[in-house]
Design an enzyme around this catalytic site. Structure first.
Site, PDB file in Angstrom:
ATOM      1  N   LYS A  20       7.909   1.146   4.255  1.00  0.00           N
ATOM      2  CA  LYS A  20       7.977   2.514   3.706  1.00  0.00           C
ATOM      3  C   LYS A  20       7.779   3.787   4.626  1.00  0.00           C
ATOM      4  CE  LYS A  20       6.084   0.743  -0.654  1.00  0.00           C
ATOM      5  NZ  LYS A  20       5.222   1.127  -1.502  1.00  0.00           N
ATOM      6  N   TYR A  74      12.813   2.276  -8.438  1.00  0.00           N
ATOM      7  CA  TYR A  74      11.504   1.994  -9.134  1.00  0.00           C
ATOM      8  C   TYR A  74      11.538   2.144 -10.434  1.00  0.00           C
ATOM      9  CZ  TYR A  74       8.917   1.351  -4.820  1.00  0.00           C
ATOM     10  OH  TYR A  74       8.389   0.636  -3.614  1.00  0.00           O
ATOM     11  N   ASN A  88       1.477   3.099   1.207  1.00  0.00           N
ATOM     12  CA  ASN A  88       0.989   1.722   1.638  1.00  0.00           C
ATOM     13  C   ASN A  88       1.666   0.829   2.536  1.00  0.00           C
ATOM     14  OD1 ASN A  88       2.867   0.779  -0.212  1.00  0.00           O
ATOM     15  ND2 ASN A  88       1.321  -0.035  -1.624  1.00  0.00           N
ATOM     16  N   HIS A 148       6.641  -2.566   0.709  1.00  0.00           N
ATOM     17  CA  HIS A 148       7.026  -3.170  -0.480  1.00  0.00           C
ATOM     18  C   HIS A 148       7.352  -4.377  -0.319  1.00  0.00           C
ATOM     19  CE1 HIS A 148       8.615  -3.580  -4.418  1.00  0.00           C
ATOM     20  NE2 HIS A 148       9.585  -4.126  -3.917  1.00  0.00           N
ATOM     21  N   GLU A 187      16.319  -6.627  -6.342  1.00  0.00           N
ATOM     22  CA  GLU A 187      16.081  -5.521  -5.630  1.00  0.00           C
ATOM     23  C   GLU A 187      17.015  -5.909  -3.979  1.00  0.00           C
ATOM     24  OE1 GLU A 187      11.282  -5.135  -6.692  1.00  0.00           O
ATOM     25  OE2 GLU A 187      11.769  -6.055  -4.779  1.00  0.00           O
TER      26      GLU A 187
HETATM   27  P1  CMP Z   1       4.847  -1.218  -4.225  1.00  0.00           P
HETATM   28  O1  CMP Z   1       4.583  -2.508  -4.278  1.00  0.00           O
HETATM   29  O2  CMP Z   1       6.337  -0.673  -3.578  1.00  0.00           O
HETATM   30  O3  CMP Z   1       5.534  -1.054  -6.004  1.00  0.00           O
HETATM   31  C1  CMP Z   1       5.007   0.299  -6.586  1.00  0.00           C
HETATM   32  C2  CMP Z   1       4.244   1.162  -5.903  1.00  0.00           C
HETATM   33  O4  CMP Z   1       3.597   2.437  -6.541  1.00  0.00           O
HETATM   34  C3  CMP Z   1       3.136   0.640  -5.191  1.00  0.00           C
HETATM   35  O5  CMP Z   1       3.828  -0.398  -4.036  1.00  0.00           O
HETATM   36  C4  CMP Z   1       2.248   1.477  -4.786  1.00  0.00           C
HETATM   37  O6  CMP Z   1       2.594   2.203  -3.335  1.00  0.00           O
HETATM   38  C5  CMP Z   1       2.620   2.773  -5.535  1.00  0.00           C
HETATM   39  N1  CMP Z   1       1.309   2.997  -6.522  1.00  0.00           N
HETATM   40  C6  CMP Z   1       0.760   4.318  -6.635  1.00  0.00           C
HETATM   41  N2  CMP Z   1      -0.058   4.254  -7.347  1.00  0.00           N
HETATM   42  C7  CMP Z   1      -0.196   2.943  -7.869  1.00  0.00           C
HETATM   43  C8  CMP Z   1      -1.147   2.135  -8.922  1.00  0.00           C
HETATM   44  N3  CMP Z   1      -2.303   2.850  -9.622  1.00  0.00           N
HETATM   45  N4  CMP Z   1      -0.960   1.136  -9.264  1.00  0.00           N
HETATM   46  C9  CMP Z   1       0.192   0.636  -8.722  1.00  0.00           C
HETATM   47  N5  CMP Z   1       1.082   1.113  -7.570  1.00  0.00           N
HETATM   48  C10 CMP Z   1       0.934   2.411  -7.404  1.00  0.00           C
END
Ligand code: CMP
Length: 138
Positions: free
Chosen positions: A10, A50, A113, A116, A127
């Site tokens: 990311k 998303y 974070n 993904h 995806e």
């Molecule tokens: P990702 O696995 O890329 O899928 C959706 C993303 O939304 C997740 O990682 C997080 O980076 C982001 N996100 C932000 N807030 C939340 C939350 N409360 N729960 C889950 N995903 C979140």
């Protein structure tokens, strides 16, 4: 069970110079890189990727963040790829991620974070084809 998963490094991890270390971590975890691309998503593309989260309160912030800078998208191959990769990356919230996982090592917050990882074989296929047309032939 499929042997393919999809990942993105990311914008936070790319901007912080963690791309090489994360790729190394993934390869050391036993994954073969089947396809890889460095690109900058538009807001529209991030929103489409998303779309499954469109009703969630974090959707707009997620789309803004994922289009805020370059990313690396990749298709990865290994037996039990999806489930094992979720162990390799750690919990979505890096504060809850196990020691030694990619998110524990390189992520700062649940929004930024670092990586993904697909949550199912079906989503891994969807995806992967969002970014790559013919990764199957590699
Ligand atoms: P990702 O696995 O890329 O899928 C959706 C993303 O939304 C997740 O990682 C997080 O980076 C982001 N996100 C932000 N807030 C939340 C939350 N409360 N729960 C889950 N995903 C979140």
């Amino acid at each position: 069970m499929s042997n393919i998963t999809f990942t993105m490094i990311k914008p936070d991890a790319v901007a912080n110079g963690h791309t090489g270390k994360i790729i190394d971590h993934v390869i050391n975890a036993g994954y073969k890189i089947k396809a890889m691309k460095y690109l900058w998503l538009t807001k529209e593309q991030a929103g489409q990727f998303y779309a499954v989260h469109i009703e969630r309160p974090f959707y707009n912030d997620l789309v803004s963040f994922m289009s805020s800078g370059p990313i690396v998208a990749a298709v990865l191959e290994k037996a039990n790829a999806v489930a094992d990769f979720r162990i390799v990356i750690g919990a979505t919230d890096p504060q809850k991620a196990d020691a030694g996982t990619i998110r524990q090592l390189y992520a700062k917050s649940i929004d930024a974070n670092a990586v993904h990882g697909s949550d199912s074989d079906e989503n891994a296929a969807i995806e992967s084809s969002f970014f790559f047309n013919s990764f199957e032939r590699f």
